[in-house]
Design a protein around this motif. Structure first.
Motif, short mmCIF file in Angstrom:
data_model
loop_
_atom_site.label_atom_id
_atom_site.label_comp_id
_atom_site.label_asym_id
_atom_site.label_seq_id
_atom_site.Cartn_x
_atom_site.Cartn_y
_atom_site.Cartn_z
N GLN A 27 0.88 -1.31 -0.06
CA GLN A 27 -0.08 0.09 -0.11
C GLN A 27 0.86 1.19 -0.16
N VAL A 28 1.97 1.09 0.64
CA VAL A 28 2.91 2.43 0.62
C VAL A 28 3.51 2.70 -0.76
N VAL A 29 3.63 1.59 -2.00
CA VAL A 29 4.01 2.01 -3.33
C VAL A 29 2.96 2.53 -4.01
N PRO A 30 3.17 3.94 -4.55
CA PRO A 30 2.40 4.64 -5.28
C PRO A 30 2.32 3.78 -6.69
N GLU A 31 1.13 3.99 -7.15
CA GLU A 31 0.79 3.33 -8.74
C GLU A 31 2.26 3.76 -9.51
N SER A 32 2.81 5.10 -9.41
CA SER A 32 3.69 5.59 -10.20
C SER A 32 5.03 4.94 -9.94
N TRP A 33 5.35 4.15 -8.94
CA TRP A 33 6.52 3.45 -8.64
C TRP A 33 6.41 1.97 -8.95
N SER A 34 5.19 1.68 -9.08
CA SER A 34 4.81 -0.05 -9.24
C SER A 34 5.56 -0.66 -10.28
N ARG A 35 5.88 -0.10 -11.48
CA ARG A 35 6.41 -0.73 -12.33
C ARG A 35 7.91 -0.50 -12.59
N VAL A 36 8.64 0.19 -11.47
CA VAL A 36 9.87 0.52 -11.50
C VAL A 36 10.77 -0.83 -11.24
N SER A 49 9.81 -5.30 -11.13
CA SER A 49 9.01 -4.42 -10.38
C SER A 49 8.18 -4.84 -9.22
N VAL A 50 7.64 -4.08 -8.46
CA VAL A 50 6.72 -4.46 -7.43
C VAL A 50 5.52 -5.22 -8.08
N CYS A 51 4.94 -4.62 -9.19
CA CYS A 51 3.89 -5.40 -9.81
C CYS A 51 4.21 -6.79 -10.07
N ASP A 52 5.40 -7.04 -10.65
CA ASP A 52 5.75 -8.39 -10.80
C ASP A 52 5.89 -9.15 -9.77
N THR A 53 6.04 -8.80 -8.37
CA THR A 53 6.09 -9.49 -7.23
C THR A 53 4.62 -10.03 -6.97
N VAL A 54 3.74 -9.04 -7.16
CA VAL A 54 2.38 -9.29 -7.03
C VAL A 54 1.87 -10.59 -7.91
N GLU A 98 4.23 -11.56 -17.55
CA GLU A 98 3.79 -11.28 -18.55
C GLU A 98 2.21 -11.33 -18.58
N GLN A 99 1.65 -12.19 -17.99
CA GLN A 99 0.25 -12.40 -17.86
C GLN A 99 -0.44 -11.20 -17.32
N TYR A 100 0.22 -10.63 -16.39
CA TYR A 100 -0.44 -9.42 -15.78
C TYR A 100 0.28 -8.15 -15.97
N SER A 101 1.02 -8.22 -16.99
CA SER A 101 1.85 -6.76 -17.44
C SER A 101 0.91 -5.49 -17.40
N ASN A 102 -0.44 -5.62 -18.11
CA ASN A 102 -1.13 -4.70 -18.26
C ASN A 102 -1.98 -4.49 -17.43
N TRP A 103 -1.89 -4.95 -16.22
CA TRP A 103 -2.90 -4.60 -15.12
C TRP A 103 -2.52 -3.24 -14.34
N LYS A 104 -3.44 -2.64 -13.97
CA LYS A 104 -3.12 -1.79 -12.80
C LYS A 104 -2.88 -2.22 -11.71
N TYR A 105 -1.89 -1.47 -11.08
CA TYR A 105 -1.57 -1.88 -9.70
C TYR A 105 -2.45 -2.35 -8.62
N LYS A 106 -3.33 -1.36 -8.49
CA LYS A 106 -4.59 -1.39 -7.58
C LYS A 106 -5.44 -2.73 -7.90
#
Length: 171
Positions: A27-36, A49-54, A98-106
């Motif tokens: 929750q601390v990670v803003p969307e703008s940082w989630s794909r860094v 990226s953080v998104c990749d860990t999710v 790859e499967q989730y690469s286009n998903w929004k972080y939220k």
């Protein structure tokens, strides 16, 4: 309690103790940082990226649910997943990314939340005997297979996400 859950109650406790902490770190990670890509990857020397860990946690969680669904209906299961062998887990992790690469972080976080809720529901629906007193896949019990893909990687990923947050001044 040993570090590896040995019973239904210990498994639920392991998941329920790490998951809210991990979600709080996410929750601390803003969307703008989630794909860094500054999080240590599963493959040595890689950055994800953080998104990749999710995506990784969602992917494995959904696989466990798929395994159980197929097996409980007496259908064959391709472990770990169709097209992958156990020595190709790095490739499987990339396929989740790859499967989730286009998903929004939220949306990814919501998917993780619902996947973990479904896994907790599965654990609650089974007896300790079904989870820990009989082998389910090769030498492993179902409880152990669930733990391998929930509380264990969550602990590992939480350390990486916390390091990412600290390194980027996200507290």
């Amino acid at each position: 309690m040993s570090s590896v859950p040995q019973s239904k109650d210990e498994l639920l406790s392991a998941i329920n103790s790490i998951f809210p902490k991990l979600m709080a770190d996410y929750q601390v990670v803003p969307e703008s940082w989630s794909r860094v890509c500054e999080v240590e990857g599963n493959v040595k020397g890689t950055q994800i990226s953080v998104c990749d860990t999710v995506a990784y946690l969602v992917g494995w969680g959904k696989l466990v649910l798929k395994w159980h669904s197929l097996k409980s209906r007496g259908l064959p299961v391709d472990f770990p997943e169709t097209g992958y062998k156990w020595n190709q887990l790095g490739l499987l992790a990339v396929s989740f990314q790859e499967q989730y690469s286009n998903w929004k972080y939220k949306d990814l976080l919501n998917e993780l939340d619902s996947t973990i809720s479904e896994l907790i529901g599965l654990v609650l629906s089974l007896s300790n005997d079904e989870l820990y007193e009989r082998t389910w896949y090769e030498k492993w019990t179902l409880g152990r297979m669930i733990q391998f893909n929930t509380s264990s990687p969550m602990k590992n990923i939480r350390a990486k996400v916390r390091r990412f947050n600290k390194n980027n001044g996200l507290q």
